[in-house]
Design a protein around this motif. Sequence first.
Motif, PDB file in Angstrom:
ATOM      1  N   ASN A   1      11.737  21.294 -14.657  1.00  0.00           N
ATOM      2  CA  ASN A   1      12.532  21.862 -15.746  1.00  0.00           C
ATOM      3  C   ASN A   1      11.696  22.099 -17.008  1.00  0.00           C
ATOM      4  OD1 ASN A   1      12.164  19.328 -16.853  1.00  0.00           O
ATOM      5  ND2 ASN A   1      14.281  18.667 -16.563  1.00  0.00           N
ATOM      6  N   LYS A   2      10.371  22.167 -16.820  1.00  0.00           N
ATOM      7  CA  LYS A   2       9.383  22.419 -17.882  1.00  0.00           C
ATOM      8  C   LYS A   2       9.125  21.199 -18.760  1.00  0.00           C
ATOM      9  CE  LYS A   2       9.232  26.602 -16.353  1.00  0.00           C
ATOM     10  NZ  LYS A   2       8.132  26.966 -15.435  1.00  0.00           N
TER      11      LYS A   2
ATOM     12  N   TRP B   1      10.586  16.540 -11.084  1.00  0.00           N
ATOM     13  CA  TRP B   1      11.398  15.595 -10.323  1.00  0.00           C
ATOM     14  C   TRP B   1      11.174  15.790  -8.827  1.00  0.00           C
ATOM     15  CZ3 TRP B   1      14.941  12.117 -12.609  1.00  0.00           C
ATOM     16  CH2 TRP B   1      15.127  12.281 -13.990  1.00  0.00           C
ATOM     17  N   LEU B   2      11.247  14.680  -8.082  1.00  0.00           N
ATOM     18  CA  LEU B   2      11.216  14.709  -6.623  1.00  0.00           C
ATOM     19  C   LEU B   2      12.629  14.526  -6.100  1.00  0.00           C
ATOM     20  CD1 LEU B   2       8.257  12.241  -5.947  1.00  0.00           C
ATOM     21  CD2 LEU B   2       8.128  14.730  -6.143  1.00  0.00           C
ATOM     22  N   GLY B   3      13.057  15.364  -5.170  1.00  0.00           N
ATOM     23  CA  GLY B   3      14.407  15.284  -4.629  1.00  0.00           C
ATOM     24  C   GLY B   3      14.418  14.802  -3.186  1.00  0.00           C
ATOM     25  N   PHE B   4      15.148  13.721  -2.924  1.00  0.00           N
ATOM     26  CA  PHE B   4      15.235  13.127  -1.601  1.00  0.00           C
ATOM     27  C   PHE B   4      16.671  13.216  -1.080  1.00  0.00           C
ATOM     28  CE2 PHE B   4      11.864  10.976  -3.883  1.00  0.00           C
ATOM     29  CZ  PHE B   4      10.838  10.877  -2.951  1.00  0.00           C
TER      30      PHE B   4
ATOM     31  N   TRP C   1      17.094  12.195  -7.184  1.00  0.00           N
ATOM     32  CA  TRP C   1      15.879  12.688  -7.824  1.00  0.00           C
ATOM     33  C   TRP C   1      15.162  11.550  -8.548  1.00  0.00           C
ATOM     34  CZ3 TRP C   1      14.682  17.839  -7.049  1.00  0.00           C
ATOM     35  CH2 TRP C   1      15.716  18.627  -6.558  1.00  0.00           C
ATOM     36  N   ILE C   2      13.840  11.534  -8.428  1.00  0.00           N
ATOM     37  CA  ILE C   2      13.004  10.488  -9.023  1.00  0.00           C
ATOM     38  C   ILE C   2      11.960  11.132  -9.926  1.00  0.00           C
ATOM     39  CG2 ILE C   2      11.417   8.571  -8.552  1.00  0.00           C
ATOM     40  CD1 ILE C   2      14.263   8.126  -7.534  1.00  0.00           C
ATOM     41  N   SER C   3      11.689  10.501 -11.079  1.00  0.00           N
ATOM     42  CA  SER C   3      10.660  11.021 -11.975  1.00  0.00           C
ATOM     43  C   SER C   3      10.101   9.886 -12.826  1.00  0.00           C
ATOM     44  CB  SER C   3      11.230  12.130 -12.863  1.00  0.00           C
ATOM     45  OG  SER C   3      10.190  12.793 -13.560  1.00  0.00           O
TER      46      SER C   3
END
Length: 263
Positions: free
Chosen positions: A111-112, A116-119, A253-255
């Motif tokens: 998102n700039k 994020w990683l989506g599982f 989502w993980i960040s």
Amino acid sequence: MKSRVELLAIARVFFDDEHQGTQAAIFATESKISDRQAVKLVQKLKKPAAVFVEKQSLRSSPKLSIYNAQQQIQWCGHGLLAAACYLKKHSHSQHLQQLELAAGLVAIEDNKQQLWLGFEPLAIEASEVEPEVFAMFSPAPYQIAKVGGDQGYSILEWHPADDLKQVRVDFKGFSRITNRAIIATQAANDGFDFKLRYFAPQHGIDEDPATGSANRVLATYWQQRLGKSHFVAEQLSDSGAVILSKIEKNKVWISGKVDFLDG
């Protein structure tokens, strides 16, 4: 035959001014790397994990494998986040949308301001009290849940009044009692939504410093209890970590913060 490898970067992940987070090495490989070669490289670097990216897949759907100093591992949140940020930074894929692992696909959202990683979400089931598992901890948790089969996770929850960081653990008991990794957690109200610790000595990790994959589980767990979908978690390892998670678009989502020490 050994695969030709190139060290791309060392990344620091899930840190802030008060938490050291953890580190991961990122390698590019000419072909799929062997378990033996990968483990030796991780042991030589003395990092918690390393991500190996196959060069021929860089501009399409990058194919990755992840190793710690003992073996290949299915998921590694900090390693995957580091690899995704590196690939974005160096424009290997202008439209990077996913990473491909043997265990499945991981979505990418940028998102700039945050990557994020989506599982895919994992189902959480209530579990009967297991006296042998509870006996490995002092003080003991007050409830337990489980995710996946015998090689999955057990989620142990402590009361908010307990000092989770000071909970003592019988690591020798793990291999006799369970094959599951254990996620210890409790609710928080000090600027964090929940706390966690992560133990998997039977897989070569007594206590992990920062565990993105555990937050994939805990986001769903705490959504059911707190009635919210965005979380900031503190991992109470010796180095400490801060991990962000959210539940949106049927994914977890993980960040977190990523910085490159090299590369």
